[in-house]
Design a protein around this motif. Sequence first.
Motif, PDB file in Angstrom:
ATOM      1  N   ASN A 172       0.757  -1.200   0.091  1.00 44.41           N
ATOM      2  CA  ASN A 172      -0.012  -0.039  -0.029  1.00 44.41           C
ATOM      3  C   ASN A 172       0.858   1.277   0.036  1.00 44.41           C
ATOM      4  N   VAL A 190      -3.396   4.012  -1.330  1.00 40.32           N
ATOM      5  CA  VAL A 190      -4.599   3.863  -0.576  1.00 40.32           C
ATOM      6  C   VAL A 190      -4.837   5.442  -0.137  1.00 40.32           C
ATOM      7  N   LYS A 215      -4.206   7.399  11.171  1.00 42.95           N
ATOM      8  CA  LYS A 215      -5.281   6.752  10.280  1.00 42.95           C
ATOM      9  C   LYS A 215      -4.688   5.127   9.930  1.00 42.95           C
ATOM     10  N   TYR A 216      -3.496   4.864   9.504  1.00 42.74           N
ATOM     11  CA  TYR A 216      -3.066   3.403   9.467  1.00 42.74           C
ATOM     12  C   TYR A 216      -2.014   3.038  10.263  1.00 42.74           C
ATOM     13  N   SER A 268       0.545   0.472  12.349  1.00 39.71           N
ATOM     14  CA  SER A 268       1.709  -0.261  11.827  1.00 39.71           C
ATOM     15  C   SER A 268       1.360  -1.536  10.758  1.00 39.71           C
ATOM     16  N   GLY A 269       2.055  -1.521   9.759  1.00 38.05           N
ATOM     17  CA  GLY A 269       2.083  -2.577   8.776  1.00 38.05           C
ATOM     18  C   GLY A 269       1.016  -2.536   7.777  1.00 38.05           C
ATOM     19  N   GLN A 270       0.241  -1.531   7.767  1.00 37.13           N
ATOM     20  CA  GLN A 270      -0.946  -1.020   6.728  1.00 37.13           C
ATOM     21  C   GLN A 270      -0.219  -0.496   5.448  1.00 37.13           C
ATOM     22  N   VAL A 271       0.827   0.407   5.707  1.00 35.85           N
ATOM     23  CA  VAL A 271       1.337   1.107   4.552  1.00 35.85           C
ATOM     24  C   VAL A 271       2.756   0.707   4.335  1.00 35.85           C
ATOM     25  N   GLN A 272       3.083   0.441   3.125  1.00 35.45           N
ATOM     26  CA  GLN A 272       4.440   0.170   3.114  1.00 35.45           C
ATOM     27  C   GLN A 272       5.271   1.302   2.352  1.00 35.45           C
ATOM     28  N   ARG A 296       8.632   4.885  13.390  1.00 36.15           N
ATOM     29  CA  ARG A 296       7.802   3.975  12.387  1.00 36.15           C
ATOM     30  C   ARG A 296       8.638   3.752  11.135  1.00 36.15           C
ATOM     31  N   ASP A 348       8.095   0.452   9.304  1.00 35.32           N
ATOM     32  CA  ASP A 348       6.931   0.296   8.489  1.00 35.32           C
ATOM     33  C   ASP A 348       7.027   0.466   7.066  1.00 35.32           C
TER      34      ASP A 348
END
Length: 324
Positions: free
Chosen positions: A166, A199, A221-222, A224-228, A250, A253
Motif C-alpha cells: 500500500n 490507498v 489513520k493507518y 503499523s503494517g498497513q502502508v509500505q 515508524r 513500517d
Amino acid sequence: MKNSFLSRRHGAVTAVAAAVALTLAMTGCSDGGSADGSDKKTVGATLLSLQYPFLVKLNEAAKAEAEAQGLELISLDPRQQTSTEMQQVEDLITKQVDLVVMIPVDQKISQAAARRVNEAKIPLLLVNTSFEDFAGEYVSYVGSDDTKAGEIQGQYLVDQLPQGGNVIYLVGQYGGAGTERRKAGFESVIKGNANIKVVTELEAHGSRAEAKTIMEDLLRKYPSGQVQAVIAQSDEMAIGAASAIAEANRQNDFKIVMGVDGSADGLKSVGDGLMTATVFQDAVGQGKTAMEIAKKILDGESVPKTVDLPFKLVTKENLSEFTG
C-alpha cells in the motif's frame, strides 16, 4: 553696476545650459538599453514559485549565466498564483523586455499569459515546465520530461515491492503541468501491478511542513503494517513525510520514502537514510542552459525546439555521483 549684474546672470544661464546639455547627453545613451543605462538585453522571468529550493537553485544558476552572457535578468515570483503570473507578464511587457522566460503555474490557465507575450511580439522561452496543446508560440523549451520522473518512481516502487504493498502518494498542486505529468508517468507503470495500491493521494503543495502534518494524520489513520511506501512528487514533501515517520518511530513500517528533485536536502536525506531514493533533476543545468538559449535567441541564432535534461534515479548506492 547694471552691466556687472547682467554679466553674472548671463554666466549663470550659460552654466545651467551646459549642465542640462551634459545630462541629456548622458541619459540619451540609455535609449533602447537596460534599466541601468547599459546596452544589455533584458530577460524577464516569471518562475512559478521561488519558495521551492529547486527553483531557487535554478534561478541562482540563471542569474550567474545571464551575467556571463551579458544579459540583464529580472526574476519574479508569482507564488503559484496565475493572477499574479499574468500581472507579472503584463509588467514585463510594459518594461519592454527583450525576451520572456516562463515556468508556468498551470498548464491550462497560464496559457493566457503566454499568449500575451506572443501578442506583444516578444520571444517566449519555457523552462522546467512546458504546455500541452498550446494555442500560441514559444521559441524553445529547456527542462526535463516530468512524465519520466513519474515513471522512474513507479519502476522503483515496483522493483522494491515485488510482492506489492500500500502506498501514500503526495502530489504538488493539481493543475500544474509537472503535477499531472508526474502522476501520469507514475500511474502508467504501476497500473499493471494489481498488488500495488495507492490507498491515499493528497495535495501538499510542495511544502515540507504541510506534508509533515498530513503524514502525522495518516500515521494515526493507518496502524503499523498497513502502508509500505510514501511516494512524493518533490523532495520537500518526502522530507516532511519522513520526519513525521521518524518522530513516530515508524521507520521499519516503510520500505520506501521517495521524492523528486535531488535537492541538497533531498540528497542528504538519502545519505542519512531518512529517504530511500529521489529522482535527480538538474536545477543548475536548467538555469544555465536557459540563459545560453536566451542569448542565442536574442542574437538571432537558431535554437532547438526542446532541450531535454533527463531525470536520474538516486539511491544510496549511486549517491556519490550526485554529491561529489
